[in-house]
Write a protein that holds these residues in place. Structure first.
Motif, PDB file in Angstrom:
ATOM      1  N   UNK A  40      -9.247 -19.128  14.232  1.00  0.00           N
ATOM      2  CA  UNK A  40      -8.962 -18.345  15.447  1.00  0.00           C
ATOM      3  C   UNK A  40      -7.498 -18.553  15.826  1.00  0.00           C
ATOM      4  N   UNK A  41      -6.809 -17.463  16.175  1.00  0.00           N
ATOM      5  CA  UNK A  41      -5.448 -17.569  16.704  1.00  0.00           C
ATOM      6  C   UNK A  41      -5.500 -17.275  18.199  1.00  0.00           C
ATOM      7  N   UNK A  42      -5.019 -18.219  19.018  1.00  0.00           N
ATOM      8  CA  UNK A  42      -4.912 -17.997  20.470  1.00  0.00           C
ATOM      9  C   UNK A  42      -3.429 -17.783  20.781  1.00  0.00           C
ATOM     10  N   UNK A  43      -3.097 -16.540  21.128  1.00  0.00           N
ATOM     11  CA  UNK A  43      -1.697 -16.134  21.299  1.00  0.00           C
ATOM     12  C   UNK A  43      -1.274 -16.300  22.758  1.00  0.00           C
ATOM     13  N   UNK A  44      -0.141 -16.986  22.989  1.00  0.00           N
ATOM     14  CA  UNK A  44       0.304 -17.225  24.372  1.00  0.00           C
ATOM     15  C   UNK A  44      -0.705 -18.133  25.053  1.00  0.00           C
ATOM     16  N   UNK A  45      -0.921 -19.277  24.421  1.00  0.00           N
ATOM     17  CA  UNK A  45      -2.054 -20.148  24.786  1.00  0.00           C
ATOM     18  C   UNK A  45      -1.875 -20.842  26.128  1.00  0.00           C
ATOM     19  N   UNK A  46      -0.641 -20.817  26.703  1.00  0.00           N
ATOM     20  CA  UNK A  46      -0.424 -21.553  27.948  1.00  0.00           C
ATOM     21  C   UNK A  46      -0.700 -23.029  27.724  1.00  0.00           C
ATOM     22  N   UNK A  47      -1.548 -23.602  28.569  1.00  0.00           N
ATOM     23  CA  UNK A  47      -1.818 -25.049  28.455  1.00  0.00           C
ATOM     24  C   UNK A  47      -3.025 -25.332  27.540  1.00  0.00           C
ATOM     25  N   UNK A  48      -3.453 -24.323  26.793  1.00  0.00           N
ATOM     26  CA  UNK A  48      -4.483 -24.456  25.733  1.00  0.00           C
ATOM     27  C   UNK A  48      -5.907 -24.634  26.263  1.00  0.00           C
ATOM     28  N   UNK A  49      -6.158 -24.221  27.485  1.00  0.00           N
ATOM     29  CA  UNK A  49      -7.519 -24.336  28.033  1.00  0.00           C
ATOM     30  C   UNK A  49      -8.519 -23.546  27.181  1.00  0.00           C
ATOM     31  N   UNK A  50      -8.164 -22.295  26.885  1.00  0.00           N
ATOM     32  CA  UNK A  50      -9.083 -21.449  26.108  1.00  0.00           C
ATOM     33  C   UNK A  50      -9.222 -21.976  24.681  1.00  0.00           C
ATOM     34  N   UNK A  51      -8.116 -22.412  24.095  1.00  0.00           N
ATOM     35  CA  UNK A  51      -8.162 -22.907  22.704  1.00  0.00           C
ATOM     36  C   UNK A  51      -9.116 -24.100  22.588  1.00  0.00           C
ATOM     37  N   UNK A  52      -9.014 -25.032  23.533  1.00  0.00           N
ATOM     38  CA  UNK A  52      -9.881 -26.222  23.508  1.00  0.00           C
ATOM     39  C   UNK A  52     -11.345 -25.797  23.689  1.00  0.00           C
ATOM     40  N   UNK A  53     -11.562 -24.858  24.602  1.00  0.00           N
ATOM     41  CA  UNK A  53     -12.930 -24.384  24.881  1.00  0.00           C
ATOM     42  C   UNK A  53     -13.562 -23.739  23.632  1.00  0.00           C
ATOM     43  N   UNK A  54     -12.780 -22.910  22.949  1.00  0.00           N
ATOM     44  CA  UNK A  54     -13.321 -22.222  21.760  1.00  0.00           C
ATOM     45  C   UNK A  54     -13.637 -23.242  20.665  1.00  0.00           C
ATOM     46  N   UNK A  55     -12.747 -24.204  20.502  1.00  0.00           N
ATOM     47  CA  UNK A  55     -12.999 -25.206  19.459  1.00  0.00           C
ATOM     48  C   UNK A  55     -14.223 -26.048  19.805  1.00  0.00           C
ATOM     49  N   UNK A  56     -14.331 -26.411  21.077  1.00  0.00           N
ATOM     50  CA  UNK A  56     -15.423 -27.308  21.496  1.00  0.00           C
ATOM     51  C   UNK A  56     -16.776 -26.587  21.486  1.00  0.00           C
ATOM     52  N   UNK A  57     -16.789 -25.374  22.019  1.00  0.00           N
ATOM     53  CA  UNK A  57     -18.089 -24.680  22.147  1.00  0.00           C
ATOM     54  C   UNK A  57     -18.576 -24.082  20.844  1.00  0.00           C
ATOM     55  N   UNK A  58     -17.625 -23.649  19.981  1.00  0.00           N
ATOM     56  CA  UNK A  58     -18.066 -22.871  18.819  1.00  0.00           C
ATOM     57  C   UNK A  58     -17.714 -23.511  17.487  1.00  0.00           C
ATOM     58  N   UNK A  59     -16.993 -24.622  17.497  1.00  0.00           N
ATOM     59  CA  UNK A  59     -16.651 -25.290  16.233  1.00  0.00           C
ATOM     60  C   UNK A  59     -15.672 -24.501  15.384  1.00  0.00           C
ATOM     61  N   UNK A  60     -14.804 -23.709  16.038  1.00  0.00           N
ATOM     62  CA  UNK A  60     -13.788 -22.952  15.287  1.00  0.00           C
ATOM     63  C   UNK A  60     -12.528 -23.801  15.122  1.00  0.00           C
TER      64      UNK A  60
END
Ligand SMILES: C[S@@+](CC[C@H](N)C(=O)[O-])C[C@H]1O[C@@H](n2cnc3c(N)ncnc32)[C@H](O)[C@@H]1O
Length: 228
Positions: free
Chosen positions: A13-33
């Motif tokens: 998964x590519x998170x573009x303009x991730x800011x402080x990475x809240x969404x990136x951490x959530x996607x990795x944690x919830x879905x194992x991506x």
């Protein structure tokens, strides 16, 4: 957004303009991506790196990149996520780049502002000129057209009111503890109090016009393009 994305364990998964990475951490944690979280701003990259480390999110990599000229090869990602970024950059260029790095059959998700009712000239001036200089967006239909032209098919979307700066929206977004800490910081300094009063007086006028769109589309495969 997560519902429309159809995340699966092991996806890139590519998170573009991730800011402080809240969404990136959530996607990795919830879905194992595996999430590559990119941003152009060094301050954001520093905070994103700290947050990823604090969360122990070993599947998240933080890197510097400009959405308008991505250095990733074509078709490198299964999912590309972009939230509250496209409206600050060259939209056409960004959409082309996002679609380019998504693999055929993969999905692109974008989460941006919309006007839910036509803004007056004054409302546009306040929001696009004073509150968020440089921002540019229009209606949900405009976002859909942008991604249709960039090559996505089967575009689905959902829209809703702008609730982030209402009391309930802030509690939902930040949590009670963070919100109280934020309010305490604002109350502490006169300059912050004045800035907040300046901002809220404008946002209260603009908010009835604002909303969000979450849009998801699929990059066609050679087979699906031939069938169409
Ligand atoms: C409103 S913030 C959104 C952050 C995050 N996506 C979120 O929803 O919390 C916009 C982000 O886009 C980043 N940004 C702005 N222009 C960019 C560009 N050309 N390429 C990559 N990131 C960019 C900013 O540094 C900032 O972190």
């Amino acid at each position: 957004m997560c519902h429309l994305a159809g995340f699966q364990p092991g996806q890139q998964v590519l998170d573009v303009g991730c800011g402080v990475a809240t969404t990136a951490v959530e996607i990795s944690r919830r879905f194992g991506c595996h999430v590559t979280a990119i941003d152009i701003d060094p301050l954001m990259l520093g905070r994103a790196t700290a947050n990823v480390q604090a969360a122990g999110a070993a599947n998240v990599t933080v890197a510097k990149a400009d959405v308008q000229a991505l250095e990733f090869p074509d078709a490198a990602f299964d999912r590309v996520v972009i939230e509250a970024v496209t409206m600050f950059v060259d939209r056409r260029r960004a959409a082309q780049e996002i679609v380019r790095v998504c693999r055929p059959g993969g999905r692109v998700l974008d989460h941006e502002f919309i006007y839910r009712r036509p803004p007056t000239t004054e409302i546009r001036r306040i929001f696009e000129g004073e509150v968020c200089p440089g921002i540019s967006f229009d209606t949900a239909d405009d976002w859909m057209l942008l991604y249709q032209h960039a090559g996505l098919t089967g575009i689905q979307h959902t829209t809703g009111p702008f609730a982030m700066m209402t009391p309930l929206g802030m509690v939902r977004d930040e949590g009670v503890g963070n919100l109280l800490a934020m309010l305490a910081r604002v109350a502490w300094r006169r300059a912050y109090r004045r800035k907040m009063a300046w901002l809220m007086s404008r946002m209260l006028r603009v908010m009835p016009y604002l909303g969000y769109i979450v849009l998801a589309g699929t990059k066609p495969t050679a087979q699906s393009s031939r069938a169409a």
